[in-house]
Each structure stands twice: as structure tokens, then as C-alpha cells.
Design a protein around this motif. Structure first.
Motif: not given
Length: 209
Positions: A24-31
Motif C-alpha cells: 500500500v506504500l505505493d499508493l500516494h495521496i496528493p497534497e
């Protein structure tokens, strides 16, 4: 016969759980400041489809690895040094899945897709060989297996794992020219194993009849 592999199975379950969590670390939440309006956020989320694909494929691949690990250790009752270290090798490869998954998420939609899919399928060739090695070591010494399991059942379980090796090799070869097809072939194999995973238990039960 008392089962001697309980601690090994518990440790393995923990490693599989960590390996899945790492994906799941490769799923990034944008700013929030960068994508304030709905259209920009929607466009960003659509552009992340390789990450969703990589996460989904790798999640279910590790999950099926865990299912088959559980099935195989329902037949292995005792352990020796070889089984202990081969199991460690399987866990090592399971932990490594997050790395090619990250590459897949970042480069699948680029001209480098063939390289990352080749790394991905190559890793699963090694995983498949590790499972075959584990079962070979256990199966050649029936004192390590569940009491009453027959040679016929051992052979059928071996064949169930052997199906995967040529498929992974073909997928590895295809990855250099047709990466999407190669990845799809791996997914088809995992679907097959998900459907047929009950065969391991079924054949073992039949052997005791």
C-alpha cells in the motif's frame, strides 16, 4: 503425530501479512494544496491507474501464495533444516514482491514496461521454484508429512505446482515484447490456482480413504 511446524507457520503468516501491507506504500495521496478542485483531483486519480493495477495484482498474488503455503503445511507435519531454510527463502521472495510492484506502478505505462514486467515475472519464477523445492524435500521423506498421505496424493500435489513453472517462463519471455500480455498470463495463472487450491486438500483427504 504431533505437528512440529506450528511456530514456523505462525512466523510465516506474520511475514505474509507484512509483505501485503508494504504494497500500500505505493499508493500516494496528493497534497490538498496541489489539487484543490475536483477536476484536477479526478485527473490525478485516473493517471494513477498503474499503481492501482500493481497493488491489486500483487495483493492477490501474495494472498494466493499464503493460501498455498497454508495448504502445503496442512500436509507437512515435521520439519528438518532444509524445510526451515527453504521456507525462509519463500518468505524472502514474498517480502521482495513490494519492490517490483513499485517499479510496475511507476513504469508500466512507459516504454520501460518490458523491463519491469520481466523483473516481476522473473521473481515469480523463483517463487514457484521455491515452492516446488519445499514440496520435493517434504515429499521425498514421508515421515515429514501427515500420517496416511499416499504417494499418489504427493504426486498430484507436485503436478499442481508444476503447472505454474512453464507459464511463468512463457510470461517472462513475453514480457520483453508484450508486457501487458505477460502480466495477464500471470493473473490467469493466479486465478487458476485460486480455483484449484482446494485440490491440495481434496487429494490429501482422498489418500486417506
Amino acid at each position: 503425530m504431533e505437528k512440529e511446524t506450528v511456530r514456523m507457520e505462525g512466523f510465516s503468516d506474520a511475514i505474509f501479512a507484512i509483505a501485503i501491507t508494504l504494497l500500500v506504500l505505493d499508493l500516494h495521496i496528493p497534497e490538498k494544496e496541489q489539487l484543490a478542485d475536483a477536476n484536477a483531483l479526478t485527473a490525478y486519480l485516473k493517471a494513477q491507474w498503474p499503481s492501482y493495477l500493481a497493488f491489486t495484482v500483487s495483493f492477490f498474488s501474495i494472498f494466493i501464495m499464503w493460501v498455498n503455503h497454508h495448504k502445503i503445511f496442512k500436509q507437512i507435519y515435521s520439519r528438518n533444516t532444509a524445510i526451515t531454510f527453504i521456507n525462509g527463502l519463500i518468505l524472502f521472495f514474498a517480502s521482495a514482491v513490494s519492490y517490483p510492484t513499485g517499479l510496475l506502478a511507476r513504469f508500466f505505462n512507459t516504454p520501460s514496461a518490458n523491463v519491469v514486467v520481466a523483473l516481476y515475472t522473473g521473481l515469480f519464477i523463483l517463487i514457484n521454484l521455491s515452492y516446488l523445492w519445499l514440496w520435493y524435500v517434504a515429499g521425498k521423506d514421508k515421515t515429514l508429512l501427515r500420517p496416511g498421505i499416499s504417494s499418489r496424493a504427493i504426486k498430484k500435489i507436485t503436478l499442481n505446482y508444476l503447472y505454474g513453472l512453464p507459464v511463468y517462463v512463457v510470461a517472462f519471455g513475453l514480457s520483453f515484447g508484450y508486457p501487458a500480455v505477460a502480466l495477464g498470463l500471470c493473473v490467469c495463472l493466479w486465478v487458476y490456482w485460486a480455483i484449484s487450491s482446494g485440490k491440495l486438500e481434496k487429494h490429501a483427504v482422498e489418500s486417506a480413504i
